[in-house]
Write a protein that holds these residues in place. Structure first.
Motif, PDB file in Angstrom:
ATOM      1  N   THR A 149       0.844  -1.192   0.000  1.00 43.91           N
ATOM      2  CA  THR A 149       0.000   0.000   0.000  1.00 43.91           C
ATOM      3  C   THR A 149       0.883   1.248   0.000  1.00 43.91           C
ATOM      4  OG1 THR A 149      -0.117   0.122   2.414  1.00 43.91           O
ATOM      5  CG2 THR A 149      -1.766  -1.246   1.301  1.00 43.91           C
ATOM      6  N   SER A 288      -7.918   1.042   3.602  1.00 47.44           N
ATOM      7  CA  SER A 288      -8.400   2.052   2.659  1.00 47.44           C
ATOM      8  C   SER A 288      -7.931   1.800   1.233  1.00 47.44           C
ATOM      9  CB  SER A 288      -7.926   3.437   3.095  1.00 47.44           C
ATOM     10  OG  SER A 288      -6.512   3.492   3.157  1.00 47.44           O
ATOM     11  N   GLU A 289      -7.115   0.776   1.022  1.00 47.67           N
ATOM     12  CA  GLU A 289      -6.637   0.470  -0.320  1.00 47.67           C
ATOM     13  C   GLU A 289      -6.049  -0.937  -0.338  1.00 47.67           C
ATOM     14  OE1 GLU A 289      -2.802   2.092  -1.567  1.00 47.67           O
ATOM     15  OE2 GLU A 289      -2.701   3.162   0.349  1.00 47.67           O
ATOM     16  N   SER A 292     -10.035  -5.854  -1.831  1.00 48.10           N
ATOM     17  CA  SER A 292     -11.467  -5.684  -2.074  1.00 48.10           C
ATOM     18  C   SER A 292     -12.273  -6.782  -1.398  1.00 48.10           C
ATOM     19  CB  SER A 292     -11.750  -5.694  -3.583  1.00 48.10           C
ATOM     20  OG  SER A 292     -11.365  -6.930  -4.149  1.00 48.10           O
ATOM     21  N   SER A 304     -12.098  -4.569   3.735  1.00 44.62           N
ATOM     22  CA  SER A 304     -11.884  -3.538   2.730  1.00 44.62           C
ATOM     23  C   SER A 304     -12.847  -2.374   2.972  1.00 44.62           C
ATOM     24  CB  SER A 304     -12.127  -4.112   1.335  1.00 44.62           C
ATOM     25  OG  SER A 304     -12.285  -3.085   0.377  1.00 44.62           O
TER      26      SER A 304
END
Length: 500
Positions: A149, A288-289, A292, A304
């Motif tokens: 990330t 936050s990233e 999914s 996610s």
């Protein structure tokens, strides 16, 4: 009573074949097997030893994704062991076995270690592996599960992730306790399993220490590094409740907190259904990233931000907390048995909906049964044996939940509750198979259930309406307007399925 004799004979034959193929029998001198015999993932796990504890110590630099580590494995040989394998993907610098340097060879995910002398069956053995690498650049077996990330990394994945940050026996059959210590630049947070046992700083670096004292499968051990708002407060039954929210959640922050902060409430609700919560801590992480999906990391599920794009989502919290019993405490004996994890976790969402008044389990069953045509490919996947490519197929989740509700219709509420609680109690911290669950269901209900489970778990096609299958006539005439819970549940499974 006849119980799937053909399947069980075949399974016994398969086990016998695997036993005969093992390089060395228990008590003889020889190398451990380079796999545990899982038909879906033959290379996963290893034979010849049993791990009791991992001490994982890593230094991680978010700026360039560089990881340096030393992992100490405490194990017991289950045979006189002349060589053994560890599952690992990064570059290995050295291996010590009982304090002495050992020879090793590395090919893909298989690290083969030859100790200076044979390790006696039943003895105490320690393996110390030093290693380093850039995990996000490493591909092995055609996969790259490490998530880098902008401010750190997520060592989160299923069924594989551990090999990208610590060596081990990577299969749910071999659970162990964990100490995880991660050193990062000051101002960076680290989450892992269990309870935070310490935090110290030196020369611009901070070490975070985490410990879980309950048996843990390797893929359920996790590490989240980055910028997080971390909080520890009392949870259900007085246990530590640890939450972490990414500093970059933005518009999703409120909905994420409105959901994850209700975890203790969910733990109490599910404990009332399934029995005592099996671990020493509770919590959740919102990213936050980079991902999914959501995953049931032991004691600390990770979500996610996408689950909260429409607002609070309690279904995903219920799903992942239910996994603490089904998947974490009771793990799959082989990955073919994944229905035991996902079917129960998905049905827990229905039970929560029923308790919250947003749709009864029967209304949800009727909706999914009636809205999925018989010729839909969904019905062609067998939840009891989906195949390696379909381990996380939607049918394992939704048809899996339908199976449990149909079983409830066949045996009754009290019997299903008794079956579930008995299964949870008897299999605590162990692994299980679908065949074992079927046998228990028949014993506790007093009903012959071969036809039922054959239709729902092992036969392609939509189970027919009838008493034997637990499908009431009402399921064919369900309202076109779905219960309120459906939108939230569908959003959960849409994202969960993406993880594959």
């Amino acid at each position: 009573m006849f119980r799937r004799q053909g399947l069980r004979v075949a399974a016994a034959a398969c086990c016998a074949a695997a036993f005969l193929a093992t390089p060395a029998l228990a008590g003889s001198d020889g190398p451990g097997a380079p796999g545990v015999g899982d038909d879906y993932f033959p290379g996963y796990g290893n034979g010849g030893y049993d791990v009791s504890h991992y001490d994982v110590q890593v230094r991680y630099r978010p700026a360039d994704d560089y990881l340096q580590g030393t992992t100490t494995i405490v194990a017991k040989p289950t045979q006189n062991l002349t060589a053994f394998n560890l599952d690992f993907a990064l570059k290995v610098k050295s291996v010590l076995v009982n304090g002495q340097r050992a020879q090793f060879e590395h090919d893909g995910l298989e690290l083969t270690v030859t100790p200076p002398r044979t390790l006696p069956q039943g003895s105490l053995a320690t393996f110390v592996v030093e290693y380093d690498g850039v995990p996000s650049t490493v591909e092995a077996g055609g996969i790259k599960p490490w998530i880098r990330t902008a401010d750190g990394a997520l060592a989160i994945g299923q069924p594989e992730i551990s090999s990208w940050w610590f060596p081990g026996n990577d299969h749910p059959r071999d659970k162990a306790t964990f100490d995880i210590a991660v050193t990062v630049p000051d101002g960076t947070e680290v989450l892992a399993n269990g309870v935070n046992t310490g935090k110290s700083s030196l020369a611009g670096q901070t070490t975070w220490q985490w410990r879980t004292t309950k048996p843990t499968a390797t893929y359920l051990a996790f590490m989240a590094v980055g910028q997080y708002e971390i909080s520890t407060k009392p949870g259900a039954f007085g246990q530590p409740f640890v939450t972490a929210y990414s500093d970059k959640l933005g518009e999703y922050e409120g909905a994420a907190k409105a959901s994850i902060e209700r975890t203790p409430e969910v733990v109490e609700f599910l404990s009332g259904l399934f029995g005592e919560y099996p671990f020493e801590a509770q919590g959740g992480v919102a990213t936050s990233e980079g991902m999914s999906f959501a995953l049931e990391n032991q004691t600390r599920p990770t979500y996610s931000h996408l689950f909260f794009r429409r607002g609070a989502n309690m279904s995903v919290v219920v799903h992942e907390i239910a996994h603490q019993w089904f998947g974490d405490s009771i793990s799959v004996d082989t990955w073919r048995n994944i229905w035991l994890n996902e079917g129960f976790a998905s049905y827990a969402e229905w039970l929560w909906s029923e308790a919250q008044g947003t749709g009864t389990a029967q209304q949800l069953f009727d909706h999914y049964y009636s809205s999925t045509p018989a010729d839909d490919p969904f019905w062609q996947v067998k939840p009891g044996d989906p195949g390696a490519a379909n381990v996380f197929h939607g049918a394992v989740y939704d048809r899996g939940a339908m199976t449990l509700h149909a079983l409830r219709n066949v045996v009754g509420d009290a019997a299903l509750l008794d079956i579930t609680r008995t299964w949870v109690a008897e299999k605590r911290y162990q692994t299980g198979t679908i065949e074992e669950f079927i046998e228990l269901a028949e014993q506790r209900s007093g009903k012959q259930l071969d036809e039922f489970f054959e239709a729902w778990l092992f036969t392609p096609g939509k189970p027919a309406v009838g008493a034997a299958t637990g499908v009431p006539a009402s399921a064919t005439t369900a309202s076109l307007v779905p219960p309120p819970a459906v939108a939230e549940i569908d959003a959960v499974h849409e994202r969960v399925h993406d993880h594959d």
